[in-house]
Design a protein around this motif. Structure first.
Motif, PDB file in Angstrom:
ATOM      1  N   SER A 111       0.829  -1.134   0.027  1.00  0.00           N
ATOM      2  CA  SER A 111      -0.023  -0.005  -0.130  1.00  0.00           C
ATOM      3  C   SER A 111       0.907   1.330  -0.108  1.00  0.00           C
ATOM      4  CB  SER A 111      -1.038  -0.019   1.350  1.00  0.00           C
ATOM      5  OG  SER A 111      -0.241   0.117   2.333  1.00  0.00           O
ATOM      6  N   GLU A 112       0.370   2.278  -0.732  1.00  0.00           N
ATOM      7  CA  GLU A 112       1.183   3.551  -0.773  1.00  0.00           C
ATOM      8  C   GLU A 112       0.802   4.561   0.452  1.00  0.00           C
ATOM      9  OE1 GLU A 112       2.713   6.978  -3.952  1.00  0.00           O
ATOM     10  OE2 GLU A 112       1.075   5.512  -4.418  1.00  0.00           O
ATOM     11  N   GLY A 113       1.873   5.275   1.303  1.00  0.00           N
ATOM     12  CA  GLY A 113       1.505   6.048   2.291  1.00  0.00           C
ATOM     13  C   GLY A 113       1.630   7.336   1.815  1.00  0.00           C
ATOM     14  N   LYS A 114       1.210   8.402   2.763  1.00  0.00           N
ATOM     15  CA  LYS A 114       1.219   9.889   2.283  1.00  0.00           C
ATOM     16  C   LYS A 114       2.518  10.529   2.760  1.00  0.00           C
ATOM     17  CE  LYS A 114      -3.663  10.501   1.760  1.00  0.00           C
ATOM     18  NZ  LYS A 114      -5.009  11.248   2.356  1.00  0.00           N
ATOM     19  N   ASN A 115       3.228  10.066   3.638  1.00  0.00           N
ATOM     20  CA  ASN A 115       4.250  10.547   4.386  1.00  0.00           C
ATOM     21  C   ASN A 115       4.980   9.731   5.119  1.00  0.00           C
ATOM     22  OD1 ASN A 115       6.143  12.725   4.684  1.00  0.00           O
ATOM     23  ND2 ASN A 115       4.641  14.230   5.346  1.00  0.00           N
ATOM     24  N   CYS A 116       6.281   9.966   5.335  1.00  0.00           N
ATOM     25  CA  CYS A 116       7.279   9.230   6.134  1.00  0.00           C
ATOM     26  C   CYS A 116       8.368  10.167   6.603  1.00  0.00           C
ATOM     27  CB  CYS A 116       7.647   7.929   5.430  1.00  0.00           C
ATOM     28  SG  CYS A 116       8.956   6.932   6.464  1.00  0.00           S
ATOM     29  N   GLY A 117       8.330  10.218   8.047  1.00  0.00           N
ATOM     30  CA  GLY A 117       9.494  11.054   8.359  1.00  0.00           C
ATOM     31  C   GLY A 117      10.771  10.649   8.434  1.00  0.00           C
ATOM     32  N   ASN A 118      10.938   9.516   8.856  1.00  0.00           N
ATOM     33  CA  ASN A 118      12.001   8.915   8.845  1.00  0.00           C
ATOM     34  C   ASN A 118      12.580   8.614   7.363  1.00  0.00           C
ATOM     35  OD1 ASN A 118      12.396   8.205  11.753  1.00  0.00           O
ATOM     36  ND2 ASN A 118      10.888   6.840  11.476  1.00  0.00           N
ATOM     37  N   GLY A 119      11.758   8.248   6.691  1.00  0.00           N
ATOM     38  CA  GLY A 119      12.163   8.329   5.138  1.00  0.00           C
ATOM     39  C   GLY A 119      12.724   9.585   4.497  1.00  0.00           C
TER      40      GLY A 119
END
Length: 284
Positions: A68-76
């Motif tokens: 599934s596709e996420g909207k955001n990722c702070g670590n990324g």
């Protein structure tokens, strides 16, 4: 195809540089599941693509381990920032990255593994999380009965949705059981990340997370930001001061600044570089 595996506080992803070499859209979900598989792939919490953008300096797409596709990722975001600077793909240390959750500004501290990210303003209205209920209302320490048990939730979006629960001991809380129940609750039409928080003396907090699409992970930076916002909204810590968030993978510094923006600062580090046979991993 070349890949890089990086982590932010143990939250690890497989990164592909697609600035000049695109991949077929219909294969991205399957590729994320394949490379994330610890037995038949590389093993990770998901996949992140670095892409050109028409509205920012760069674009980032995040795929969870389930495809599934996420909207955001702070670590990324921190890892992408470090990758771009280290590989001389950007001429300045501060630049913008487009995500599905919005555009953020990233600042890389040259010569270190630390990266700071302006995550923007927290979103609290139910319609922006999204969450069922009166669209303009907020959810701050409200009780909900899920699978026959009551939980007090504070809900925040930091580009992706988070439901925060305050507990006495984050290690003792059965997150592996409660996490998926709340993630898939009908309250959240796009599912939700579930974070548990214990506020310590001095304003520091302990935090664990169940990430939608990936399960329990070592760290979640957007979740850490949401945890700080929730702690402030519930009067447990003061606003406009740095808060140290203790995660299983390490510490993150989070600040809700005077401009109503949330800043997160922490480690971004390489694990390995390599080459993967896309045909072999997709059609095994």
């Amino acid at each position: 195809m070349l890949f890089t595996k990086m982590h932010g506080l143990g939250n690890n992803y497989i990164f592909f540089n697609l600035l000049e070499c695109p991949l077929e859209e219909q294969k991205l979900s399957a590729l994320a599941k394949a490379v994330s598989d610890v037995n038949f792939g590389i093993g990770s919490d998901g996949m992140i693509l670095i892409l050109p953008s028409e509205i920012a300096d760069f674009r980032m797409r995040i795929f969870n381990a389930d495809g599934s596709e996420g909207k955001n990722c702070g670590n990324g975001l921190r890892c992408v920032g470090k990758f771009l600077v280290d590989h001389l793909l950007v001429e300045k240390n501060t630049f913008s990255i487009e995500t599905l959750g919005g555009i953020v500004d990233v600042t890389v501290q040259t010569g270190t593994n630390h990266v700071a990210v302006d995550m923007g303003e927290p979103k609290l209205r139910k319609e922006l999380i999204p969450m069922k209920g009166e669209s303009h209302s907020t959810t701050i320490n409200q009780p909900f009965t899920i699978d026959g048990k009551e939980y007090h939730l504070t809900c925040v979006s930091m580009g992706n949705p988070h439901a925060i629960i305050f507990v006495d001991d984050v290690k003792a809380f059965p997150l592996e059981k409660v996490g998926p129940l709340i993630e898939h609750s009908e309250l959240f039409p796009e599912r939700v990340n579930v974070g548990i928080v214990h506020v310590k003396d001095g304003g520091e907090i302990d935090y664990r997370v169940w990430e939608r699409g990936s399960g329990i992970t070592m760290a979640c930076a957007t979740g850490a930001c949401a945890a700080v916002v929730a702690s402030i909204l519930n009067g447990k810590i003061a606003k406009h001061r740095p808060v140290t968030v203790h995660l299983p993978g390490g510490d993150l510094e989070v600040t809700w600044d005077i401009n109503n923006h949330i800043w997160q600062k922490g480690e971004a580090a390489y694990i390995c570089h390599g080459e993967i046979n896309l045909q072999a991993i997709l059609y095994r």
